[in-house]
Enzyme design. Structure first.
Site, PDB file in Angstrom:
ATOM      1  N   ASP A   1       0.835  -1.190   0.000  1.00 60.57           N
ATOM      2  CA  ASP A   1       0.000   0.000   0.000  1.00 60.57           C
ATOM      3  C   ASP A   1       0.879   1.253   0.000  1.00 60.57           C
ATOM      4  OD1 ASP A   1      -2.674   1.316   0.469  1.00 60.57           O
ATOM      5  OD2 ASP A   1      -1.681   1.932   2.319  1.00 60.57           O
TER       6      ASP A   1
ATOM      7  N   GLU B   1       1.545  -0.424  -5.094  1.00 56.59           N
ATOM      8  CA  GLU B   1       0.622   0.672  -5.395  1.00 56.59           C
ATOM      9  C   GLU B   1       1.529   1.886  -5.586  1.00 56.59           C
ATOM     10  OE1 GLU B   1      -3.476   2.588  -3.640  1.00 56.59           O
ATOM     11  OE2 GLU B   1      -1.806   2.324  -2.243  1.00 56.59           O
TER      12      GLU B   1
END
Length: 698
Positions: A347, A383
């Site tokens: 993330d 990401e």
């Protein structure tokens, strides 16, 4: 209080390790003056013993307690200066979670005592709170080392099934009527018979789970009677989140992984090493802040009272510190070795590569990861953005990483929404986004292509809503993405108009076909295969309810069958999942181009036309793809965005070969049909895919 024999112990390994006779405790804190080890009763309610760790080796405090059993509940208290304006926030009144704890006992409360300061004080976080937080925090647990012993990593590989299926560990099964009731919403439910069958029907190669690291419900959500549903609020990097445990607890998590592996499905974890649940200077003191705030977090230069907030979540982990970097790497290895996890999706991964001079693909985190023998064969997915300076880094990660490609998502949505210049953008995305990724020896599977993810509209909602509807989040509908490139097809939200319903379903099929026919790694949001809706909520992070859960009672079974057909087509045809980028190069054995663009009459494409809508793409296997030498695997795709049915000219078939249509999105049910003497017709606003087959076998 119970008396224990405390000796110096060892600085390694970090955490609490039982050796059969007692427990060695080791915890990092560079700036503390002393660390207390607190032992609690079996129910976790009463602190029975408090002992200062007797030894310090470098920045590691340690001690050994002989006779202490597995299952002991414990925590830490750290002594040192409380001086927020200098970055120090030690407060021994706050019980702290061991950063290396593998199990937790109890749950997190929502009480002002969890703050290191007096919430009502005029000086806010500069004040000092003396209340004991222990009643409101879970206790770390001394684990049985045999349970977490490193396992032999299996050879479970997805093979041709490159489809990643993003799922919430609870929301996928909570409402599924065929999952045993006791397993719904649990890790074990994810690997129940019905879910395994569903994954296999779809041809899923890997299940990517939203965060399973232990996390905390934000106090502002608890005050609104909401919860942190997605789990991007980690506090325990070695601990599976207990709220998803089924009847077998921790063993159920391991069994989930094993069952998926038995069915050749890999398990990828979404991990949050960019920030923690402690938030900004107004947040609680739960672990890292109390142990060594100035080491664990990046603090503002010149104003260390405040945190660098490249994450938008209040704080940013200081990955550049060697012991914080060690924590992350130890955590990754733990999940691979103890549970057999196959990969990780990072993330806000730009945070991990940000050095003092900016994002650096050769930075400390990447260098450490690259040389780690345990992690060398693990899938890594980034990401590739955060909100910090220079935060958008699509295509800039090291070659070991795949990357979420939001450009693919937006291009597909814009094309089927009928935006100008959309086809020009989509063309590159269909070939793996070479403009972003074709460098440094990277492969076309680097691009993780998706139509929807947990963050944003579901696929069905991109055809049902022109704007977000996040009122239930309690933020006056100001949260979530503002640019969704969605279209309601004539009516906002639900409708019983059969024309609009048919239009929406066809658009979903169009986008799904575009995804499965593109070079790269396809990712499907769980529920998109059955037209799941979140009623227009494009930021359901706090909706641990029927809004966020997948609704199986309303499953679109025709759409599910269509997705299964697309996935089977992709698995059968190497031409649509090649590992090298295609640039129109001639194949040496037959002189044909590996990729060709044409219009519907077989002529050149007018790429300068801003309203370009209808194009055809011929894909032939390049050197590293199956059937290259035979030249048999050729796929022809026709995209028709116009309002009219159009005839299309296909390339000449070689002797003994004929064209067969295998995908036709204008219809819900798919029928494999040979092409006759007449030109085939591609329906209005649809996609068709044709393949060459032997005339004798047709």
């Amino acid at each position: 209080m119970t008396k224990y024999r405390l000796t110096r112990g060892l600085p390694n390994p970090l955490g609490a390790r039982h050796d059969g006779n007692g427990v060695n405790f080791a915890v990092f804190s560079e700036n503390a003056n002393a660390i207390d080890l607190c032992i609690f009763s079996e129910d976790g309610e009463t602190e029975t013993t408090r002992l200062a760790l007797p030894e310090r080796t470098g920045p590691v405090w340690h001690g050994y307690l002989e006779g202490l059993p597995v299952g002991t509940r414990y925590g830490y208290r750290a002594h040192g200066p409380y001086d927020p304006e200098r970055g120090q926030r030690f407060n021994p009144n706050k019980l702290l979670l061991d950063p290396y704890a593998r199990e937790l006992h109890g749950t997190w409360g929502n009480d002002p005592a969890m703050l290191g300061y007096e919430a009502e004080a005029p000086t806010a976080d500069l004040s000092f709170d003396t209340r004991d937080s222990a009643p409101f925090v879970p206790k770390s647990v001394v684990s049985d080392p045999a349970f977490f012993a490193p396992r032999v990593k299996g050879g479970h590989k997805a093979g041709a099934r490159d489809l990643i299926y993003e799922a919430h560990p609870k929301g996928l099964t909570q409402l599924h009527p065929d999952v045993p009731e006791a397993l719904r919403g649990t890790y074990e439910g994810l690997a129940s018979d019905v879910m395994i069958a569903h994954f296999k029907q779809l041809g899923v190669g890997a299940v990517e789970l939203l965060p399973v690291h232990a996390f905390v419900d934000d106090s502002f959500l608890v005050d609104r009677a909401l919860r942190n549903y997605w789990g991007y609020n980690s506090i325990g990097f070695f601990t599976p989140e207990p709220r998803y445990f089924g009847p077998d607890g921790m063993a159920g998590f391991r069994r989930m992984v094993d069952r998926l592996h038995e069915n050749e499905i890999e398990v990828i974890l979404d991990v949050v090493y960019n920030h923690t649940a402690e938030g900004d200077q107004s947040g609680p003191t739960l672990s890292f802040r109390g142990l060594d705030n100035a080491s664990y977090y990046r603090l503002s230069r010149g104003q260390p009272r405040y945190y660098v907030n490249d994450t938008g979540c209040g704080n940013t982990l200081n990955i550049g510190h060697p012991y914080v970097l060690r924590l992350v790497l130890d955590s990754l290895r733990f999940w691979v070795e103890a549970f057999g996890i196959d990969g990780f999706r990072f993330d806000l991964a730009t945070v991990l590569g940000r050095e003092d001079h900016g994002f650096d693909p050769s930075g400390r985190f990447f260098a450490a990861l690259r040389q780690d023998p345990v992690l060398a064969d693990v899938r890594m997915i980034a990401e590739p953005w955060d909100i910090g300076p220079g935060g958008y880094q699509l295509g800039a990660f090291p070659h070991e990483f795949r990357e979420w490609n939001d450009g693919f998502r937006d291009s597909v949505r814009r094309y089927w929404r009928d935006d100008d210049h959309a086809m020009q953008n989509l063309g590159g995305r269909l070939l793996g986004s070479a403009e972003n990724f074709d460098h440094s020896g990277r492969r076309s599977w680097t691009s993780v292509n998706f139509l929807a993810a947990h963050d944003g509209f579901t696929l069905a909602d991109t055809t049902r809503y022109a704007r977000r509807h996040n009122e239930a989040n309690g933020e006056m509908n100001r949260d979530g993405h503002g640019s969704n490139f969605s279209d309601n097809c004539g009516v906002e939200g639900e409708t019983d108009d059969p024309v609009i319903i048919a239009r929406r379903k066809q658009r979903q099929r169009n986008m799904l076909a575009t995804l499965f026919l593109a070079q790269g790694t396809p990712m499907l949001l769980s529920g998109d295969e059955i037209s799941n809706s979140q009623e227009g909520n494009n930021n359901a992070y706090c909706q641990d309810n029927e809004t966020g859960w997948v609704s199986w009672d309303e499953a679109d079974k025709e759409m599910c069958a269509f997705v299964a057909h697309l996935s089977a087509f992709r698995g059968a045809h190497g031409a649509v999942r090649q590992t090298r980028f295609l640039h129109g190069a001639k194949r040496p054995h037959d002189g044909l181009l590996d990729v060709e663009w044409s219009d519907f009459s077989g002529g050149p494409v007018q790429w300068r036309d801003p309203r370009l809508a209808n194009v055809c793409l011929t894909l032939r296997c390049s050197a590293d793809a199956p059937d290259y030498e035979s030249g048999l695997d050729t796929v022809f795709v026709a995209f028709n965005r116009s309002d009219d049915d159009l005839s299309v000219v296909l390339p000449d078939a070689p002797p003994g070969m004929i064209w067969v249509r295998e995908i036709e999105t204008s219809k819900a049910a798919q029928t494999i049909m040979p092409v006759g003497e007449d030109l085939p017709v591609v329906g209005a606003r649809s996609v068709s895919a044709f393949v060459l087959v032997s005339a004798a076998s047709a």
